[in-house]
Design an enzyme around this catalytic site. Sequence first.
Site, PDB file in Angstrom:
ATOM      1  N   HIS A  90      -9.958   4.584  -0.457  1.00 33.07           N
ATOM      2  CA  HIS A  90      -9.635   3.600   0.576  1.00 33.07           C
ATOM      3  C   HIS A  90     -10.573   3.760   1.787  1.00 33.07           C
ATOM      4  O   HIS A  90     -11.135   2.774   2.283  1.00 33.07           O
ATOM      5  CB  HIS A  90      -8.166   3.783   0.982  1.00 33.07           C
ATOM      6  N   GLU A  91     -10.755   4.995   2.236  1.00 32.61           N
ATOM      7  CA  GLU A  91     -11.614   5.228   3.409  1.00 32.61           C
ATOM      8  C   GLU A  91     -13.078   4.904   3.104  1.00 32.61           C
ATOM      9  O   GLU A  91     -13.782   4.333   3.935  1.00 32.61           O
ATOM     10  CB  GLU A  91     -11.470   6.679   3.899  1.00 32.61           C
ATOM     11  N   HIS A 101     -13.574   1.225   3.284  1.00 31.62           N
ATOM     12  CA  HIS A 101     -13.767   0.744   4.666  1.00 31.62           C
ATOM     13  C   HIS A 101     -15.244   0.873   5.058  1.00 31.62           C
ATOM     14  O   HIS A 101     -15.811  -0.014   5.669  1.00 31.62           O
ATOM     15  CB  HIS A 101     -12.953   1.590   5.668  1.00 31.62           C
ATOM     16  N   GLU A 126      -7.715  -3.974   5.910  1.00 29.58           N
ATOM     17  CA  GLU A 126      -6.827  -3.109   5.131  1.00 29.58           C
ATOM     18  C   GLU A 126      -6.703  -3.585   3.694  1.00 29.58           C
ATOM     19  O   GLU A 126      -6.738  -2.797   2.755  1.00 29.58           O
ATOM     20  CB  GLU A 126      -5.436  -3.069   5.778  1.00 29.58           C
TER      21      GLU A 126
HETATM   22 ZN    ZN Z   1      -7.479   1.550   5.975  1.00 33.82          ZN
END
Ligand code: ZN
Length: 269
Positions: free
Chosen positions: A138-139, A142, A201
């Site tokens: 997830h990071e 981003h 997100e």
């Molecule tokens: Zn996030």
Amino acid sequence: MMKTIFSLLLFACLLTGCVLNLVTGRKQLSLINDSELRLMATNEYKTFLSGHKVLSSGTSRDAAMVDRVGARIANSITKYYDSQEKKSVLEGYNWEFNTIDDKKVINAWCMPGGKVVVYTGLLPVTQNETALAIVMGHEIAHAIAKHGNERMSQALVQQLGGMALEVALAQKPQETKDLFMMTYGIGSEVGAMLPWSRQQETEADQYGLIFSAMAGYDPREAIPFWQRMSAAGGESPPEFLSTHPSDETRIRKLKQFMPEALKYYTLRN
Ligand SMILES: [Zn+2]
């Protein structure tokens, strides 16, 4: 106020032409040269590490796990974007994974160029290597979806009138550095990081699931992980939760993205 900000952003977009992101296919405001941002990230990462207790993967099983997960994700996505003839997605990436010994901080982040930090406080919530891969995926999503560049560009428009980064750095070095720190949520002295936008997100969840699946981790672990993270909330939500608000929408979208992510997982296993 909001209207003015919106018009400014729209104007900046028209002026520069928003840039099409190769990962998400979405047009983003991007006023900052990626190589400049990577350089800034490399410097700030070094400064950050020198001020924190970094665990060695030679002596810490936690740090060895963070390294292992990071290397698996980095290798898989490099292979993938090479095969898609989108090498530029990871251009200038020089991956580093570091584990910070701080059990009070439930957090992890990735700066442009592949500079990753995981705090030991996150590990009781992840509980297993697969959930750690979900967070790191997830990071990393981003970072390679250039959400930091997008957010910092918006801040340059809102706070410094759309000044170019090199001009801002030369004329307002401290303010520019503070903007960077707030964008990436490092350095508590400049105040809390703003939460990522819902759109950012959703993208990080979607691609994060795919990245962990490509690396051989079962993406289905994302659902129980986010449920554990929400439960870790309470009166003083952990840092990760305050910048990554978790609610039913997130779980619903994760379920929606699951079939696609599972295809990559099956291919790999
Ligand atoms: Zn996030």
